[in-house]
Design an enzyme around this catalytic site. Structure first.
Site, PDB file in Angstrom:
ATOM      1  N   HIS A   1       0.871  -1.189   0.000  1.00 32.34           N
ATOM      2  CA  HIS A   1       0.000   0.000   0.000  1.00 32.34           C
ATOM      3  C   HIS A   1       0.900   1.229   0.000  1.00 32.34           C
ATOM      4  CE1 HIS A   1      -3.719   2.306   1.597  1.00 32.34           C
ATOM      5  NE2 HIS A   1      -2.780   3.202   1.351  1.00 32.34           N
TER       6      HIS A   1
ATOM      7  N   HIS B   1       1.517   5.400  -1.662  1.00 34.95           N
ATOM      8  CA  HIS B   1       1.119   6.577  -2.448  1.00 34.95           C
ATOM      9  C   HIS B   1       2.366   7.184  -3.085  1.00 34.95           C
ATOM     10  CE1 HIS B   1      -2.951   6.748  -0.676  1.00 34.95           C
ATOM     11  NE2 HIS B   1      -2.355   6.230   0.380  1.00 34.95           N
TER      12      HIS B   1
ATOM     13  N   LYS C   1      -9.257  -0.644  -5.744  1.00 30.52           N
ATOM     14  CA  LYS C   1      -9.289   0.026  -4.454  1.00 30.52           C
ATOM     15  C   LYS C   1     -10.672   0.592  -4.153  1.00 30.52           C
ATOM     16  CE  LYS C   1      -7.979   2.185  -0.750  1.00 30.52           C
ATOM     17  NZ  LYS C   1      -6.772   2.449   0.001  1.00 30.52           N
TER      18      LYS C   1
ATOM     19  N   HIS D   1     -10.307   0.631   2.000  1.00 30.26           N
ATOM     20  CA  HIS D   1     -10.096   1.625   3.063  1.00 30.26           C
ATOM     21  C   HIS D   1     -11.262   1.444   4.030  1.00 30.26           C
ATOM     22  CE1 HIS D   1      -8.643   5.572   4.708  1.00 30.26           C
ATOM     23  NE2 HIS D   1      -9.811   5.422   5.316  1.00 30.26           N
TER      24      HIS D   1
ATOM     25  N   HIS E   1      -4.354  -0.919   6.071  1.00 30.78           N
ATOM     26  CA  HIS E   1      -3.907  -0.105   7.208  1.00 30.78           C
ATOM     27  C   HIS E   1      -4.814  -0.265   8.416  1.00 30.78           C
ATOM     28  CE1 HIS E   1      -6.803   2.503   5.249  1.00 30.78           C
ATOM     29  NE2 HIS E   1      -5.946   3.020   4.396  1.00 30.78           N
TER      30      HIS E   1
ATOM     31  N   ASP F   1       1.621   2.580   3.507  1.00 30.75           N
ATOM     32  CA  ASP F   1       0.766   3.768   3.382  1.00 30.75           C
ATOM     33  C   ASP F   1       1.602   5.041   3.458  1.00 30.75           C
ATOM     34  OD1 ASP F   1      -1.512   5.221   2.947  1.00 30.75           O
ATOM     35  OD2 ASP F   1      -2.269   5.044   4.993  1.00 30.75           O
TER      36      ASP F   1
HETATM   37  C1  NCD Z   1      -3.600   8.989   2.284  1.00 34.15           C
HETATM   38  C2  NCD Z   1      -3.194  10.043   1.263  1.00 34.15           C
HETATM   39  O1  NCD Z   1      -2.655  11.072   1.671  1.00 34.15           O
HETATM   40  O2  NCD Z   1      -3.395   9.848   0.068  1.00 34.15           O
HETATM   41  N1  NCD Z   1      -3.544   9.548   3.594  1.00 34.15           N
HETATM   42  C3  NCD Z   1      -3.422   8.878   4.755  1.00 34.15           C
HETATM   43  O3  NCD Z   1      -3.533   9.495   5.828  1.00 34.15           O
HETATM   44  N2  NCD Z   1      -3.178   7.594   4.778  1.00 34.15           N
HETATM   45  C4  NCD Z   1      -4.933   8.458   1.943  1.00 34.15           C
HETATM   46  C5  NCD Z   1      -5.255   7.172   2.636  1.00 34.15           C
HETATM   47  O4  NCD Z   1      -4.680   6.140   2.333  1.00 34.15           O
HETATM   48  O5  NCD Z   1      -6.118   7.193   3.519  1.00 34.15           O
HETATM   49 ZN    ZN Z   2      -3.210   5.121   1.826  1.00 32.16          ZN
END
Ligand code: NCD
Ligand code: ZN
Length: 350
Positions: free
Chosen positions: A18, A20, A104, A141, A179, A252
């Protein structure tokens, strides 16, 4: 078996289930950091606008590949963002073509860039049934967005209101509850029989809600799902070090510029990509469970996804406290690196 001595640990190369990476300048700055240590990562589709079709996922994959250093063998595993308009045929084609690895599900409004998420879960049922047929996993999520529900209860309520009904209606769908932050979620996954696993982030193994709120507000510890009380963190560590194949790493890592973290309505996300493995080795070491790190970072994830673990290895060595930058520069502005609040002694050997 991992090779362990008091100050050296060799494990199969980890994957991040996971992650970003964003896009543009931010992606160029952060993608090489994950690629330096990890072989693969499940890439979140919550761009603006979100990645909703197979074609968009393929184009995003190409942009990520172009942001990697020459010779990098890192493989982004792409996802599509499920909406009430998702076309099951498009997903099935993208899966058959090897473009996407998962889909997702964001409940609408749950987190950063989730406005296009799902409001009515019955509307996406045909897509979920198709995914079950073709063996395409759903990353979830797991938080309700009902304003009546306290933010610290949103994960537990999601299990009862959304996850249990989906699993009952589409029992063959492989689901990753992402998460997880509560003992409730750990117990629910542990008590399930099949087709359910959970990812745990690096930061949720380290912080509880006091870290965010006691002695002054700490925006860099604010993420979603929000960290819960200490007993939940302890349950997450117990799950991560248990060797149970249903719990694996999804960092995450979610970079936001400091400017966006420090707003009156600041963004959620912890940026752990640069020091994640040092943090994890420290947590497992302190728990006396270094022999379980490989399962968590490198074995359980591929097993659930039906993929082979990586062939090559990384070596972590223990020594004087590791130095890492407090911030990294991106073309969009500085991003603060997660501070675990204690010294890290394990570093990844170059
Ligand atoms: C994530 C993001 O910033 O894209 N933020 C987070 O707090 N984890 C989004 C997510 O996965 O919830
Ligand atoms: Zn995330």
């Amino acid at each position: 078996m991992p090779k362990i001595s008091p100050d050296r640990l060799t494990i199969r190369r980890p994957d991040d289930w996971h992650l970003h990476l964003r896009d543009g300048a931010m992606m160029h700055a952060v993608a090489p950091m994950t690629a330096a240590h990890f072989a693969r990562a499940i890439i979140m589709p919550n761009l603006v606008p979100p990645v909703v079709t197979g074609a968009q996922a393929g184009a995003y994959r190409d942009r990520i590949m172009a942001a990697l250093p020459d010779g990098s063998t890192f493989r982004p595993l792409m996802t599509c963002y499920l909406t009430e308009n998702t076309d099951p045929d498009d997903l099935a084609q993208a899966h058959a073509d090897g473009i996407i690895t998962a889909v997702k599900l964001y409940p609408a409004g749950a987190t950063t860039n989730s406005a296009s998420g799902v409001k009515d879960f019955d509307k996406v049922r045909p897509v979920l049934e198709r995914m079950a047929d073709i063996g395409l996993p759903l990353c979830v999520h797991g938080e309700v967005t009902d304003p009546e529900v306290d933010i610290f209860d949103r994960e537990a309520v999601f299990i009862d209101r959304v996850l249990k009904p989906i699993r009952k209606k589409v029992p063959d769908l492989k689901i990753i509850m992402e998460h997880v932050t509560t003992e409730n979620a750990v117990d629910y996954v542990r008590d399930s029989r099949a087709n359910l696993a959970a990812t745990i982030t690096t930061h949720h193994l380290i912080i509880n809600r006091n870290h965010i709120l006691a002695g002054g507000i700490k925006p860099h510890y604010y993420c979603l799902p929000v960290a819960k009380r200490e007993k939940h963190r302890i349950a997450l560590v117990a799950a991560a070090i248990s060797g149970d194949k249903r719990f694996f790493l999804g960092t995450d890592s979610a970079p936001h510029t400091d400017a966006n973290k420090f707003l009156p309505c600041g963004c959620a996300g912890c940026f752990t990509a640069p020091n994640t493995l040092s943090c994890l080795a420290e947590v497992f070491d302190v728990a006396g469970a270094l022999d379980k790190l490989e399962n968590f970072t490198s074995l359980a994830g591929p097993r659930f996804y039906g993929l082979a673990p990586n062939e090559d290895t990384i070596t972590l060595t223990r020594g004087a406290p590791v130095t890492y930058p407090a911030q990294v520069e991106t073309g969009d502005g500085p991003v603060t690196v997660f501070d675990p609040g204690f010294p890290l002694h394990w570093s990844v050997e170059a």
